[in-house]
Design an enzyme around this catalytic site. Sequence first.
Site, PDB file in Angstrom:
ATOM      1  N   ASP A  34      31.681 -33.009 -45.346  1.00 51.60           N
ATOM      2  CA  ASP A  34      32.245 -31.473 -45.516  1.00 51.60           C
ATOM      3  C   ASP A  34      33.197 -31.575 -46.625  1.00 51.60           C
ATOM      4  OD1 ASP A  34      32.880 -28.827 -45.624  1.00 51.60           O
ATOM      5  OD2 ASP A  34      32.837 -28.716 -43.468  1.00 51.60           O
ATOM      6  N   GLU A  86      55.157 -49.796 -55.980  1.00 47.52           N
ATOM      7  CA  GLU A  86      54.454 -50.630 -55.057  1.00 47.52           C
ATOM      8  C   GLU A  86      53.291 -51.179 -55.888  1.00 47.52           C
ATOM      9  OE1 GLU A  86      51.217 -50.608 -52.224  1.00 47.52           O
ATOM     10  OE2 GLU A  86      50.435 -50.096 -54.093  1.00 47.52           O
ATOM     11  N   CYS A 118      56.259 -46.389 -50.466  1.00 48.75           N
ATOM     12  CA  CYS A 118      56.602 -45.378 -51.451  1.00 48.75           C
ATOM     13  C   CYS A 118      57.994 -44.751 -51.525  1.00 48.75           C
ATOM     14  CB  CYS A 118      55.700 -44.114 -50.882  1.00 48.75           C
ATOM     15  SG  CYS A 118      54.050 -44.213 -50.598  1.00 48.75           S
ATOM     16  N   THR A 161      42.429 -39.772 -50.596  1.00 51.20           N
ATOM     17  CA  THR A 161      44.150 -39.671 -50.546  1.00 51.20           C
ATOM     18  C   THR A 161      44.734 -40.591 -51.677  1.00 51.20           C
ATOM     19  OG1 THR A 161      44.482 -41.364 -48.873  1.00 51.20           O
ATOM     20  CG2 THR A 161      44.377 -38.956 -48.255  1.00 51.20           C
ATOM     21  N   SER A 211      49.706 -44.489 -39.181  1.00 49.01           N
ATOM     22  CA  SER A 211      50.758 -44.424 -40.503  1.00 49.01           C
ATOM     23  C   SER A 211      51.363 -43.139 -40.489  1.00 49.01           C
ATOM     24  CB  SER A 211      50.273 -44.701 -41.854  1.00 49.01           C
ATOM     25  OG  SER A 211      49.147 -43.721 -42.136  1.00 49.01           O
ATOM     26  N   HIS A 247      57.900 -36.524 -48.838  1.00 49.12           N
ATOM     27  CA  HIS A 247      56.830 -37.691 -49.081  1.00 49.12           C
ATOM     28  C   HIS A 247      55.430 -36.712 -48.939  1.00 49.12           C
ATOM     29  CE1 HIS A 247      54.262 -40.806 -50.360  1.00 49.12           C
ATOM     30  NE2 HIS A 247      53.846 -41.160 -48.964  1.00 49.12           N
TER      31      HIS A 247
HETATM   32  N1  CAA Z   1      36.773 -28.834 -42.478  1.00 50.75           N
HETATM   33  C1  CAA Z   1      38.223 -28.441 -42.120  1.00 50.75           C
HETATM   34  N2  CAA Z   1      39.206 -29.642 -41.939  1.00 50.75           N
HETATM   35  C2  CAA Z   1      38.573 -30.724 -41.278  1.00 50.75           C
HETATM   36  C3  CAA Z   1      37.071 -30.875 -41.347  1.00 50.75           C
HETATM   37  C4  CAA Z   1      36.227 -29.868 -41.774  1.00 50.75           C
HETATM   38  N3  CAA Z   1      35.142 -29.943 -42.148  1.00 50.75           N
HETATM   39  N4  CAA Z   1      36.974 -32.107 -41.005  1.00 50.75           N
HETATM   40  C5  CAA Z   1      38.130 -32.795 -40.644  1.00 50.75           C
HETATM   41  N5  CAA Z   1      38.985 -31.874 -40.974  1.00 50.75           N
HETATM   42  C6  CAA Z   1      40.487 -32.001 -40.536  1.00 50.75           C
HETATM   43  C7  CAA Z   1      40.831 -32.814 -39.673  1.00 50.75           C
HETATM   44  O1  CAA Z   1      40.899 -31.931 -38.282  1.00 50.75           O
HETATM   45  C8  CAA Z   1      42.160 -33.276 -39.722  1.00 50.75           C
HETATM   46  O2  CAA Z   1      43.154 -32.600 -39.737  1.00 50.75           O
HETATM   47  P1  CAA Z   1      44.583 -32.441 -38.895  1.00 50.75           P
HETATM   48  O3  CAA Z   1      45.297 -33.939 -39.067  1.00 50.75           O
HETATM   49  O4  CAA Z   1      45.328 -31.218 -39.023  1.00 50.75           O
HETATM   50  O5  CAA Z   1      43.879 -32.599 -37.415  1.00 50.75           O
HETATM   51  C9  CAA Z   1      41.988 -33.689 -41.485  1.00 50.75           C
HETATM   52  O6  CAA Z   1      40.974 -32.918 -41.655  1.00 50.75           O
HETATM   53  C10 CAA Z   1      41.718 -35.228 -41.444  1.00 50.75           C
HETATM   54  O7  CAA Z   1      40.769 -35.554 -40.719  1.00 50.75           O
HETATM   55  P2  CAA Z   1      40.739 -37.076 -40.018  1.00 50.75           P
HETATM   56  O8  CAA Z   1      42.007 -37.166 -39.484  1.00 50.75           O
HETATM   57  O9  CAA Z   1      39.403 -36.895 -39.245  1.00 50.75           O
HETATM   58  O10 CAA Z   1      40.395 -37.816 -41.183  1.00 50.75           O
HETATM   59  P3  CAA Z   1      40.182 -39.395 -41.506  1.00 50.75           P
HETATM   60  O11 CAA Z   1      40.263 -40.126 -40.091  1.00 50.75           O
HETATM   61  O12 CAA Z   1      38.930 -39.602 -42.357  1.00 50.75           O
HETATM   62  O13 CAA Z   1      41.491 -40.092 -42.331  1.00 50.75           O
HETATM   63  C11 CAA Z   1      43.927 -40.054 -43.121  1.00 50.75           C
HETATM   64  C12 CAA Z   1      42.684 -39.101 -42.563  1.00 50.75           C
HETATM   65  C13 CAA Z   1      44.308 -41.080 -41.740  1.00 50.75           C
HETATM   66  C14 CAA Z   1      44.980 -39.402 -43.481  1.00 50.75           C
HETATM   67  C15 CAA Z   1      43.308 -41.158 -44.304  1.00 50.75           C
HETATM   68  O14 CAA Z   1      42.730 -40.387 -45.305  1.00 50.75           O
HETATM   69  C16 CAA Z   1      43.959 -42.352 -44.680  1.00 50.75           C
HETATM   70  O15 CAA Z   1      44.022 -43.259 -44.079  1.00 50.75           O
HETATM   71  N6  CAA Z   1      44.995 -41.976 -45.638  1.00 50.75           N
HETATM   72  C17 CAA Z   1      45.620 -43.126 -46.137  1.00 50.75           C
HETATM   73  C18 CAA Z   1      47.204 -43.397 -45.212  1.00 50.75           C
HETATM   74  C19 CAA Z   1      47.859 -42.048 -45.393  1.00 50.75           C
HETATM   75  O16 CAA Z   1      47.924 -41.471 -46.269  1.00 50.75           O
HETATM   76  N7  CAA Z   1      48.944 -41.952 -44.345  1.00 50.75           N
HETATM   77  C20 CAA Z   1      50.015 -41.140 -44.490  1.00 50.75           C
HETATM   78  C21 CAA Z   1      51.117 -41.498 -43.910  1.00 50.75           C
HETATM   79  S1  CAA Z   1      52.009 -42.940 -44.442  1.00 50.75           S
HETATM   80  C22 CAA Z   1      52.399 -42.578 -46.045  1.00 50.75           C
HETATM   81  O17 CAA Z   1      52.897 -41.608 -46.108  1.00 50.75           O
HETATM   82  C23 CAA Z   1      52.785 -43.782 -46.930  1.00 50.75           C
HETATM   83  C24 CAA Z   1      51.576 -43.573 -47.913  1.00 50.75           C
HETATM   84  O18 CAA Z   1      51.859 -42.935 -49.088  1.00 50.75           O
HETATM   85  C25 CAA Z   1      50.642 -44.221 -47.859  1.00 50.75           C
END
Ligand code: CAA
Length: 419
Positions: A34, A86, A118, A161, A211, A247
């Site tokens: 979605d 990085e 970062c 991301t 993370s 960040h």
């Molecule tokens: N409509 C609207 N919202 C929706 C949706 C839909 N159909 N489906 C899901 N969502 C929402 C969820 O509710 C969630 O929101 P909340 O966090 O507010 O609850 C959001 O979308 C993301 O959904 P999920 O958590 O289910 O997503 P995911 O498990 O597939 O992955 C993630 C999300 C963990 C961020 C992933 O993208 C990831 O691993 N990213 C890389 C790591 C990262 O960015 N970490 C951030 C902190 S570390 C850091 O900052 C250093 C760096 O740069 C990496």
Amino acid sequence: MTPSKNPVGIDAIAFAGPQCYLDMRDLAAARKIDPDKFTKGLGQEQMAVATPCEDTVTLAAKAAQATLKNFDIDPSEIGTLIVGTETGVDHAKPVAVYVHEILGLPSNCRTFETKHACFGGMAGVGTSADWIASGRARGRKALIIASDIARYGIGTAGEPTQGAGAVALVIGQNPRLMNLHLNCIGDYTRQVMDFWRPLYSKYAFADGHYSIQCYLDALEGALADAKSQVDDPHTLNTDSMEACFYHVPFVKMALKAHRRHVELQHDVMNDKALNESYAQRVAPWLTLNATVGNIYTGSIFLALIDFLRRLDPSSEGKNTSFFAYGSGCGASYSAGQVADNAAAWRHLVDPAAQLAARRRLTVEEYERLMHEDEHADDNEATHSDPTRWQLDGDLFYLGTHNHQRVYGGMPKAHMKRAG
Ligand code: CAA
């Protein structure tokens, strides 16, 4: 926080990104997800995609060239060059030394690379501000470049991301844009496996949800350390800030961070007050992050550029906060003060035209590009041909020949060997 009589801070800033991007709705359709999950759930609209000819060096050099040119700073004024990344291009040779040559910086300029995921860019800003405040700079300025290409790989949770780009900042005395409060910087370090990139991999690994938790814990720790350094901790409350910069690995993370920041000030969480505070102090400066994606070291400064490009003179003299996070993890919480007359420079920092000129990739092109890029650094590989990716300009990574990276214009005609 009392302003210094001889303030040190951000005198100039510019962004440079790749020439192609992917729309998040196209990616969502290809992954049968979605689109609201990417656009509303994560807050991302588009993500910049670097071709094999656009690496950390070319992005860094372009951002730096724009910064020096736009703010009329001569290369001879630069006494320190730090590239935070990085996405290094060599285990030994820093990105910074290639950039040093491209910019024509003086040989007595101290030049190095910093790495802590970062956090490398902000670490460079703090180090160079200390260098200037100590008097060692002898009137010279520091050039800090945060340059990265964020890659998690096709089909991973981190894929939406990703992003790429560089922000270059000049740090100097009596800065034109932002004074830094050097007497109040909160630090935080803890060894965690939340995000890492092994030596053999072009793609980062992340324990995504963990993370997020590590990031929020680091915010709490760094803020507590900063508060211990000021007479009145309330001066670091969000209400005291004109803007709060975090960040931004994805836009929604800034909301989570601001929520934690506000929670730490109040025993009872008031959703209405939180939403108003976020809408006023954070959300307006996240539009560039939403269209560029995660640029790791540079993402906090991309939010700053968004703030500066629409700066109202009424914000001059007001305080701002910076929370920089690098996985692994290292973080800092610091504060700045918008410089007098800073709004006069806002037209110099706006990257809107550059972003509007980008080429929209199809998902097929993006996937081919990702696969080819896996081998772009192999010795004598042929993937780094700018004409294949319809690129404009005169600075590209042209591949690794005889085990040396080569930078220059179009291949063969203007080839220039580095080293
Ligand atoms: N409509 C609207 N919202 C929706 C949706 C839909 N159909 N489906 C899901 N969502 C929402 C969820 O509710 C969630 O929101 P909340 O966090 O507010 O609850 C959001 O979308 C993301 O959904 P999920 O958590 O289910 O997503 P995911 O498990 O597939 O992955 C993630 C999300 C963990 C961020 C992933 O993208 C990831 O691993 N990213 C890389 C790591 C990262 O960015 N970490 C951030 C902190 S570390 C850091 O900052 C250093 C760096 O740069 C990496």
